[in-house]
Design a protein around this motif. Structure first.
Motif, short mmCIF file in Angstrom:
data_model
loop_
_atom_site.label_atom_id
_atom_site.label_comp_id
_atom_site.label_asym_id
_atom_site.label_seq_id
_atom_site.Cartn_x
_atom_site.Cartn_y
_atom_site.Cartn_z
N ALA A 67 0.83 -1.21 0.00
CA ALA A 67 0.00 0.00 0.00
C ALA A 67 0.86 1.25 0.00
CB ALA A 67 -0.93 -0.01 1.22
N THR A 68 1.89 1.26 0.85
CA THR A 68 2.73 2.45 0.93
C THR A 68 3.48 2.69 -0.37
OG1 THR A 68 3.09 1.73 3.19
CG2 THR A 68 4.32 3.63 2.46
N ASN A 69 3.94 1.60 -0.97
CA ASN A 69 4.65 1.76 -2.24
C ASN A 69 3.75 2.35 -3.31
OD1 ASN A 69 7.22 0.96 -1.66
ND2 ASN A 69 6.76 -1.20 -1.90
N VAL A 70 2.50 1.87 -3.34
CA VAL A 70 1.58 2.40 -4.36
C VAL A 70 1.37 3.89 -4.14
CG1 VAL A 70 -0.82 2.35 -5.07
CG2 VAL A 70 0.44 0.24 -4.88
N VAL A 71 1.19 4.26 -2.87
CA VAL A 71 0.96 5.69 -2.57
C VAL A 71 2.16 6.52 -3.00
CG1 VAL A 71 0.78 7.30 -0.66
CG2 VAL A 71 -0.69 5.32 -0.73
#
Lengths: 80, 331
Positions: A67-71
Motif C-alpha cells: 500500500a505504501t509503495n503504491v501511494v
C-alpha cells in the motif's frame, strides 16, 4: 538534505529490500533460515534475533508495504 | 465616566479556562468580552478604534479598544451580544456546546493516552531551574560532574518502581532541554542564514525537518540495537529520545561559531564539544546498558558487545553534530 521526508523514503526502500529477500533461495543458502535447527535452543543471540527480525518484517510488513509503495509511486508520478 | 472605568480597569474579562486544549468558540468569546458592558454607550473619546473583524483576536490581548464597549447600535456585534444574553435558547445552546466540548476533550485524552502515556511525559517535563543549569553544565563541562548515579524511586513497600524525577535527581534525563534545544537550534540556523542574507521562510521548515530526521534516525538505530542486544527496560524509549536530544545544546554552540570564527576555532570547538558530549553519553548510559556483574543472573549479557555498542552510540554523535552543522551558505 537530511530531512524527514528523505528519511521516510530511505526507510521505505530499506524495508522493501528486506521484504523481498527470498527464504529458500537466499537465506537458507547463507544459513539464516528461520527454521534451522540451531535456533531452537538459543533465542537470545544476536543472530537469532536478527533472523527473527527479518522474518517478522517479511511476514508483517508485506501488505502495508504494498500500500505504501503504491501511494509513494502515485505521489512521485503525479507531483514529480 | 468614573463608573465606567472602575468597572473594568482596562482589562478584558477572561472566560473560564476549561483546560489547555479547549478552544473558545466565537460566540462565547464575544459574550465574555462584552459581558461587563451590557447597556452602555460608547464613550466619545479620542481612543476610538474600529472593531476587529474576527473575534478570536481579542482574547489573549489587552488592547485599549476594549475599553469602549460595543454598544447596541454601533456595530452588528453589539446586537448579537444583546441577543445572546436575553435569549434563553441561545443560552441553552451555548451550554450544550460547552458540554460537547468537554466530552470531546475527554475523548481525545483517552485516545492519546493509549499511545503516549501523559503521566510519563509529565515526569520528563518536571524540571527546575537548578536542574536545567546543572544539566547544561554537565553537557558542556562534563568533567565537573561528581556523580552520575541515578536514584531509583521506591514505592511504599520498598520496591523499585522507576527512577526519580528530574526535579530530585540531576542525572535523570528530561525532555525539556531537548525540546528547547530543538527550537533554539532552528532559530539559530535561521539567524545565521539571515545574517548571511540568503534567508527564506521555508528554510526554517527544512531545518526543523532535518533536525527531526536526525533524531528519529538515531532513536530508531538505538532502539534496533537495544532489541538485538537484549537491552530491556533499563533504557526506556523516552530516555533514548531525551539523550538523543541533548546534542542540540552543543550543536548550537558550535554552529554559532561557524560563520564568524576562523576555521581552526570552529573545528577545535567541534572537537571539544563533541568529546564532551561523548563523555556525557558514555557516563550517562553506562549504568543502563552495562550492568554491574553482581546483579546479573542467568541472563546472557554479552558485556563486550554492549561496551562496543555504547562506544558506537557515543562516536556517532560526532557524525550527527556534523550533519546538523550544515546549512545553506551564501553562494
Amino acid at each position: 538534505m537530511f530531512g524527514f521526508g528523505t528519511l521516510l523514503y530511505v526507510t521505505l526502500l530499506l524495508l522493501n529490500a528486506v521484504a523481498i529477500l527470498n527464504e529458500e533461495r537466499f537465506l537458507a543458502r547463507i544459513g539464516w533460515a528461520r527454521n534451522s535447527a540451531e535456533l531452537y535452543g538459543d533465542t537470545e543471540s544476536v543472530k537469532a534475533k536478527l533472523i527473527n527480525l527479518i522474518s517478522a518484517v517479511r511476514t508483517l510488513m508485506r501488505i502495508p508495504l504494498i500500500a505504501t509503495n503504491v501511494v509513494v509511486i502515485v505521489y512521485a508520478l503525479v507531483l514529480g | 465616566m468614573s463608573h465606567f472605568q472602575g468597572q473594568m480597569g482596562g482589562q478584558p474579562q477572561n472566560p473560564p479556562m476549561r483546560g489547555a486544549f479547549s478552544p473558545i468558540s466565537a460566540e462565547q468569546q464575544q459574550q465574555f468580552a462584552y459581558n461587563s458592558y451590557p447597556n452602555q454607550q460608547p464613550p466619545q473619546n479620542a481612543y476610538s478604534q474600529p472593531q476587529p473583524t474576527y473575534p478570536q483576536a481579542q482574547y489573549p490581548q489587552q488592547q485599549p479598544f476594549v475599553q469602549q464597549p460595543v454598544a447596541n447600535q454601533s456595530t452588528p456585534y453589539g446586537m448579537f451580544a444583546q441577543n445572546l444574553q436575553n435569549n434563553q435558547a441561545a443560552q441553552i445552546g451555548m451550554q450544550f456546546a460547552g458540554n460537547a466540548m468537554n466530552a470531546m476533550q475527554e475523548n481525545v485524552q483517552q485516545n492519546v493516552e493509549r499511545y503516549v502515556s501523559m503521566r510519563q511525559l509529565k515526569h520528563y517535563f518536571d524540571v527546575s531551574n537548578i536542574y536545567v543549569l546543572s544539566k547544561l553544565r554537565a553537557l558542556v563541562f562534563p568533567w565537573m560532574q561528581k556523580s552520575w548515579h541515578r536514584y531509583a524511586e521506591r514505592d511504599q513497600t520498598g520496591q523499585v518502581v522507576g527512577y526519580k524525577s528530574p526535579r530530585e535527581d540531576v542525572n535523570s534525563p528530561d525532555l525539556y532541554i531537548p525540546v528547547m534545544g530543538l527550537v533554539s537550534y532552528v532559530i539559530a540556523i535561521g539567524l545565521i542564514i539571515g545574517r548571511l542574507g540568503v534567508f527564506h521562510p521555508e528554510d526554517l521548515g527544512y531545518t526543523a525537518s532535518s533536525a527531526l530526521g536526525v533524531i528519529v534516525f538515531e532513536v530508531l538505530l538505538i532502539k534496533m540495537f537495544c532489541y538485538l542486544l537484549n537491552v530491556g527496560s533499563e533504557l526506556q524509549f523516552l530516555d533514548i529520545v531525551a539523550f538523543s536530544g541533548y546534542k542540540f545544546v552543543t550543536t548550537i554552540l558550535v554552529v554559532l561559531l561557524k560563520p564568524w570564527a576562523p576555521w581552526w576555532m570552529t573545528w577545535s570547538a567541534f572537537l571539544y564539544f563533541g568529546f564532551a558530549l561523548v563523555f556525557f553519553m558514555i557516563r550517562s548510559l553506562r549504568h543502563a546498558l552495562i550492568p554491574e556483574s553482581s546483579s546479573v543472573t542467568g541472563v546472557n549479557v554479552h558485556r563486550k558487545r554492549r561496551i562496543h555498542f555504547l562506544f558506537v552510540i557515543a562516536m556517532t554523535q560526532f557524525l550527527y553534530i556534523w550533519i546538523l552543522m550544515q546549512y545553506k551558505s551564501s553562494n
